[in-house]
Design an enzyme around this catalytic site. Structure first.
Site, PDB file in Angstrom:
ATOM      1  CE  LYS A   1     -22.743  38.918  28.979  1.00 11.85           C
ATOM      2  NZ  LYS A   1     -24.175  38.589  28.827  1.00 11.85           N
TER       3      LYS A   1
ATOM      4  N   GLY B   1     -22.835  45.443  29.510  1.00 15.26           N
ATOM      5  CA  GLY B   1     -23.620  43.781  31.238  1.00 15.26           C
ATOM      6  C   GLY B   1     -22.535  44.052  32.166  1.00 15.26           C
ATOM      7  N   GLY B   2     -22.853  42.722  33.058  1.00 13.72           N
ATOM      8  CA  GLY B   2     -22.207  42.811  33.922  1.00 13.72           C
ATOM      9  C   GLY B   2     -20.701  41.187  33.719  1.00 13.72           C
TER      10      GLY B   2
ATOM     11  N   GLY C   1     -19.457  41.474  30.633  1.00 14.84           N
ATOM     12  CA  GLY C   1     -18.643  42.922  29.527  1.00 14.84           C
ATOM     13  C   GLY C   1     -19.511  43.204  28.446  1.00 14.84           C
ATOM     14  NE  ARG C   2     -16.377  47.758  27.017  1.00 17.29           N
ATOM     15  CZ  ARG C   2     -16.122  49.178  26.115  1.00 17.29           C
ATOM     16  NH1 ARG C   2     -17.389  49.313  25.364  1.00 17.29           N
ATOM     17  NH2 ARG C   2     -16.741  49.886  27.237  1.00 17.29           N
ATOM     18  CB  VAL C   3     -23.145  41.946  23.792  1.00 18.00           C
ATOM     19  CG1 VAL C   3     -23.672  41.019  22.796  1.00 18.00           C
ATOM     20  CG2 VAL C   3     -23.522  42.216  26.022  1.00 18.00           C
TER      21      VAL C   3
ATOM     22  CG  ASP D   1     -27.497  37.090  35.707  1.00 19.57           C
ATOM     23  OD1 ASP D   1     -29.329  37.535  36.277  1.00 19.57           O
ATOM     24  OD2 ASP D   1     -26.947  37.689  35.231  1.00 19.57           O
TER      25      ASP D   1
ATOM     26  CG  LEU E   1     -25.010  44.641  19.762  1.00 17.78           C
ATOM     27  CD1 LEU E   1     -25.278  42.591  20.207  1.00 17.78           C
ATOM     28  CD2 LEU E   1     -26.235  44.995  18.968  1.00 17.78           C
ATOM     29  N   GLY E   2     -24.229  45.871  24.457  1.00 17.71           N
ATOM     30  CA  GLY E   2     -24.561  47.152  25.819  1.00 17.71           C
ATOM     31  C   GLY E   2     -23.273  46.272  26.077  1.00 17.71           C
TER      32      GLY E   2
HETATM   33  N1  LIG Z   1     -27.521  37.724  20.902  1.00 16.31           N
HETATM   34  C1  LIG Z   1     -28.041  39.157  21.313  1.00 16.31           C
HETATM   35  N2  LIG Z   1     -28.773  39.931  20.661  1.00 16.31           N
HETATM   36  C2  LIG Z   1     -28.245  40.990  20.633  1.00 16.31           C
HETATM   37  N3  LIG Z   1     -28.171  42.187  21.105  1.00 16.31           N
HETATM   38  C3  LIG Z   1     -27.835  41.229  22.927  1.00 16.31           C
HETATM   39  C4  LIG Z   1     -27.694  40.313  22.464  1.00 16.31           C
HETATM   40  N4  LIG Z   1     -27.182  39.588  23.945  1.00 16.31           N
HETATM   41  C5  LIG Z   1     -26.685  40.034  24.750  1.00 16.31           C
HETATM   42  N5  LIG Z   1     -27.385  41.843  23.096  1.00 16.31           N
HETATM   43  C6  LIG Z   1     -28.181  42.887  24.530  1.00 16.31           C
HETATM   44  O1  LIG Z   1     -26.175  43.212  24.800  1.00 16.31           O
HETATM   45  C7  LIG Z   1     -26.425  44.345  26.412  1.00 16.31           C
HETATM   46  C8  LIG Z   1     -25.459  43.177  26.741  1.00 16.31           C
HETATM   47  O2  LIG Z   1     -25.601  42.273  27.584  1.00 16.31           O
HETATM   48  P1  LIG Z   1     -25.301  41.173  28.612  1.00 16.31           P
HETATM   49  O3  LIG Z   1     -25.471  40.443  28.591  1.00 16.31           O
HETATM   50  O4  LIG Z   1     -24.135  40.928  28.595  1.00 16.31           O
HETATM   51  O5  LIG Z   1     -25.824  42.568  29.954  1.00 16.31           O
HETATM   52  P2  LIG Z   1     -26.737  41.977  30.914  1.00 16.31           P
HETATM   53  O6  LIG Z   1     -27.625  41.158  30.103  1.00 16.31           O
HETATM   54  O7  LIG Z   1     -27.416  43.728  30.519  1.00 16.31           O
HETATM   55  O8  LIG Z   1     -26.475  41.983  32.047  1.00 16.31           O
HETATM   56  P3  LIG Z   1     -25.377  39.952  32.281  1.00 16.31           P
HETATM   57  O9  LIG Z   1     -24.150  40.666  32.104  1.00 16.31           O
HETATM   58  O10 LIG Z   1     -26.191  39.914  33.598  1.00 16.31           O
HETATM   59  O11 LIG Z   1     -26.335  39.949  31.208  1.00 16.31           O
HETATM   60  C9  LIG Z   1     -27.698  43.525  26.424  1.00 16.31           C
HETATM   61  O12 LIG Z   1     -29.121  44.288  27.079  1.00 16.31           O
HETATM   62  C10 LIG Z   1     -28.579  43.499  25.256  1.00 16.31           C
HETATM   63  O13 LIG Z   1     -29.753  44.226  24.802  1.00 16.31           O
HETATM   64 MG   LIG Z   2     -27.148  39.502  29.277  1.00 13.76          MG
END
Ligand SMILES: Nc1ncnc2c1ncn2[C@@H]1O[C@H](COP(=O)(O)OP(=O)(O)OP(=O)(O)O)[C@@H](O)[C@H]1O
Ligand SMILES: [Mg+2]
Ligand SMILES: *[C@@H]1O[C@H](CO)[C@@H](O)[C@H](O)[C@H]1NC(C)=O
Ligand SMILES: *[C@@H]1O[C@H](CO)[C@@H](O)[C@H](O)[C@H]1NC(C)=O
Ligand SMILES: *[C@@H]1O[C@H](CO)[C@@H](O)[C@H](O)[C@H]1NC(C)=O
Ligand SMILES: *[C@@H]1O[C@H](CO)[C@@H](O)[C@H](O)[C@H]1NC(C)=O
Length: 669
Positions: A381, A361-362, A364-366, A483, A358-359
């Site tokens: 995550k 982030g800071g 790790g991977r989601v 955050d 999905l993406g």
């Molecule tokens: N519960 C969720 N359902 C759907 N998509 C999600 C969910 N959680 C995260 N994502 C997707 O995954 C991506 C990465 O999320 P992540 O939280 O790891 O990074 P971030 O929000 O950009 O930074 P941080 O690590 O500071 O939270 C997000 O941009 C979002 O689009």
């Molecule tokens: Mg996030």
């Protein structure tokens, strides 16, 4: 001299190999020219196979030329003694069960076509049994108890004269010379159908007209006491000068058995020559030759297959163990229901495959996934976490946070721990995170979702505020989000804004002393005092919320890149500038194309600025924020002139270009 030797040698060769009528020895039957009939045959490995497992068959094999029973001719003729010895084996398909036996035969002729198989052993038939015209002596190795022949049991040796009703018989076995110390020789049973090669000696004493039959296992020398002794005058039984010697065997109608002779020696007037036991062919192991052939192929293949399967199973198990290995500790037991198995998460996300990403982030991977049984859609995550320090507290908190339930929070379902890694499981939010809409164009992402209209933006801001209110004030403990930012605001199926990732920053904060202040957060959202002290509080959340509000209304990132002079401008300053120059409405996202409630927009912008106030005490509480948003309380009259402290300018935010990172602002590490 040489001639004599040569002659002697020749004689030896002749007697040993082709044999003369009076004496022969077959140590194996390879190349032997026996006269056989029925199913009898010599196998390629040199066994005399009397029967081959086919039911209701008989087989015979005779030495090709007859032996002379009498010496001299006419009235002067005298009966001769003989001695024979053979090694045999009877195999049965069913351990312990065998149909009918075999016999060593001395007969006037070799035509047994009228004889019956099964109990008649291929020797006689119903009418001929007991008829003296049969001119037949047989040493039967009988493996069936036929009552009509008054057999003693189903494992006996008998001397038969013209009849299958034995003249004498005894249970198969031998009198063991080895432990006969006390006078009586110990009798040892042998089982004819054991599948083991055994040896039989038949000695005819012409003077005494007596037949002695002895048997023993292959390794045992000839026992001194015969097993069976019977009186019979062969001269009158066979009633001819010469007789044929050989073997007969028969199978019955139900059980498959095979009769083999492995070696045979015969001699007139003297003891039979020694059989070279070392040269004897080996009895097949299994009862059936076909089966043994099959086994010869199947067994190694099966064994190999088994070994391969076992190795594969071990390999897979080890790999599975490695692949799905988790870290469990006793203290986690209390969190039982919140713990997910890595295997489930692995399968839920298709092995964490890239197409489910999905993406990044800071932390790790989601990954996107669906739980195996409930088919609940989840987001997993993967947070890499090397240090064990503080993990217990953090997980306790995760579980605690899992109890938080609010329509504006992304539900945390549970966690899973592996070495150096923590997996957090959330409800899946189908409509992405807010940043994907606000900054879609610049990231080159093409969301098919409609642009956020004004009403939706306001609803999302209000939703996030209500989620934050729950965290800060309505729950039993004060939870600082740490955050808040557009990428952590996720949109559920009904486009409600939901706060995600609450408390996660704490994982990196944990155990940090006030002195070692490395700040966790995202550039642009970090309150000035958080940058100085590293201590997060509800008011630092309010600051980030203020930035977020401005971001949503303006459609701009917290730090705006100014193309011309390659510099950066803070969104706060930019909005403030618009306010000061009386053009606040121009700060509103141009993509809304004026489709905005300007009065509401300026209130929300001013509220955003108030929340992002550099002075902690100037910021409202989240409860006040919701009251302002709901219009319950009017926003206080504000001036666009608050002083910007020297600590707060773009130079504090060291990284250019990247607008997000975990920054370490003071020298904690
Ligand atoms: N519960 C969720 N359902 C759907 N998509 C999600 C969910 N959680 C995260 N994502 C997707 O995954 C991506 C990465 O999320 P992540 O939280 O790891 O990074 P971030 O929000 O950009 O930074 P941080 O690590 O500071 O939270 C997000 O941009 C979002 O689009
Ligand atoms: Mg996030
Ligand atoms: C036994 O021999 C007979 C005759 O030679 C043959 O027809 C039969 O197929 C053989 N049986 C086996 C099991 O080899
Ligand atoms: C039995 O065998 C004898 C010869 O051994 C033969 O003459 C006779 O016909 C046979 N009887 C039957 C019923 O086959
Ligand atoms: C030997 O066999 C006979 C007959 O089957 C049986 O009565 C006896 O008990 C057996 N002896 C041993 C030691 O097995
Ligand atoms: C066996 O029979 C033959 C012929 O009838 C006879 O000459 C001989 O004496 C007999 N032998 C004995 C031991 O009875």
């Amino acid at each position: 001299m040489h001639l004599v030797l040569l002659h002697l040698l020749l004689h030896l060769v002749v007697t040993r190999c082709s044999g003369d009528d009076d004496q022969f020895v077959y140590s194996g039957f390879a190349g032997a020219r026996l006269s056989t009939d029925g199913v009898a045959a010599i196998t390629p490995d040199g066994m005399l196979e009397l029967t081959n497992g086919t039911l209701q068959r008989k087989g015979h094999a005779f030495h090709p030329s007859p032996v002379r029973l009498l010496r001299g001719g006419g009235a002067a003729a005298r009966a001769r003694s003989f001695s024979t010895s053979f090694v045999f084996g009877i195999l049965s398909d069913h351990a312990g069960l065998s149909a009918h036996g075999m016999a060593f035969v001395v007969a006037a002729g070799t035509d047994f076509s009228a004889a019956l198989p099964s109990g008649y052993l291929g020797l006689l038939n119903v009418t001929s049994d007991g008829d003296p015209r049969n001119r037949l002596l047989a040493i039967e190795l009988d493996t069936m108890q036929n009552d009509e022949f008054r057999d003693i049991n189903d494992n006996h040796v008998g001397v038969d004269v013209n009849s299958l009703h034995s003249a004498q018989s005894n249970s198969a076995g031998f009198y063991d010379d080895q432990d006969g110390a006390g006078g009586e020789l110990r009798f040892r049973n042998l089982t004819l159908i054991s599948g083991e090669a055994m040896r039989v000696w038949v000695d005819y004493d012409a003077e005494a007209a007596r037949i002695d039959v002895t048997m023993a296992p292959l390794g045992v020398p000839k026992p001194s006491r015969p097993l069976v002794s019977a009186r019979s005058n062969l001269s009158t039984v066979v009633a001819a000068d010469s007789a044929f010697v050989g073997f007969s065997a028969a199978t019955g109608g139900t059980l498959r058995s095979r009769h083999y002779v492995l070696g045979w020696s015969f001699s007139m007037d003297r003891p039979a020559p020694a059989i070279d036991v070392g040269k004897l062919p080996k009895l097949p192991r299994a009862a059936s030759k076909d089966r043994s052939r099959i086994l010869e192929i199947v067994l190694p293949v099966a064994t190999a297959a088994f070994l391969v399967a076992a190795a594969a199973a071990i390999f897979l198990e080890v790999r599975r163990h490695r692949r799905y290995a988790e870290v469990h500790e006793d203290w986690e037991l209390e969190f039982g229901p919140h713990r997910f198995s890595y295997k489930d998460l692995f399968h839920a996300t298709g092995g964490f495959k890239d197409s489910n990403l999905l993406g990044i982030g800071g932390f790790g991977r989601v990954y996107r996934g669906a739980l195996p049984i409930s088919r609940t859609e989840i987001a997993v995550k993967r947070v890499s976490h090397e240090s064990q320090q503080g993990i217990k507290e953090f997980i306790a908190e995760v579980v605690c946070l899992g109890r938080l339930q609010h329509r504006n929070l992304v539900q945390l379902l549970g966690y899973c721990r592996r070495r150096g890694e923590l997996l957090l499981v959330y409800d899946f939010m189908p409509n992405w995170s807010l940043d994907k809409y606000l900054h879609a164009r610049e990231e080159g992402q093409h969301l098919r979702a409609p642009q956020l209209d004004w009403a939706l933006r306001i609803r999302i801001i209000k939703g996030v505020a209500s989620g934050l209110l729950y965290l800060h004030e309505d729950w039993e403990k004060v939870v600082v989000h740490r955050d808040i930012k557009a990428s952590n605001i996720l949109l559920d199926g009904e486009m409600n804004g939901r706060l995600g990732d609450f408390g996660l920053a704490r994982l990196y904060d944990h155990g940090s002393q006030p002195k070692t202040t490395h700040v966790v957060g995202t550039i642009g959202y970090i309150a000035p005092e958080l940058g100085r002290t590293g201590r997060a509080s509800p008011r630092t959340d309010i600051f980030a919320f203020g930035i977020f509000v401005l971001e949503v209304v303006c459609g701009q990132r917290p730090i705006i890149s100014v193309a011309q002079d390659d510099g950066e401008v803070l969104l706060v300053d930019w909005v403030l500038h618009h306010w000061q120059s009386g053009s606040l409405s121009e700060a509103v996202d141009a993509r809304l194309q004026g489709d905005v409630d300007i009065g509401e927009a300026s209130v929300v912008l001013k509220l955003g600025l108030l929340c992002a106030h550099p002075f902690v005490d100037a910021r409202p509480s989240i409860r006040q924020v919701t009251q302002y948003l709901d219009g319950e309380v009017a926003l206080p009259e504000l001036q666009p002139t608050y002083q910007i402290p020297s600590t707060y300018d773009t130079s504090t935010h060291e990284s250019k270009g990247s607008n997000r990172s975990i920054s370490s602002l003071s020298g904690g590490r």
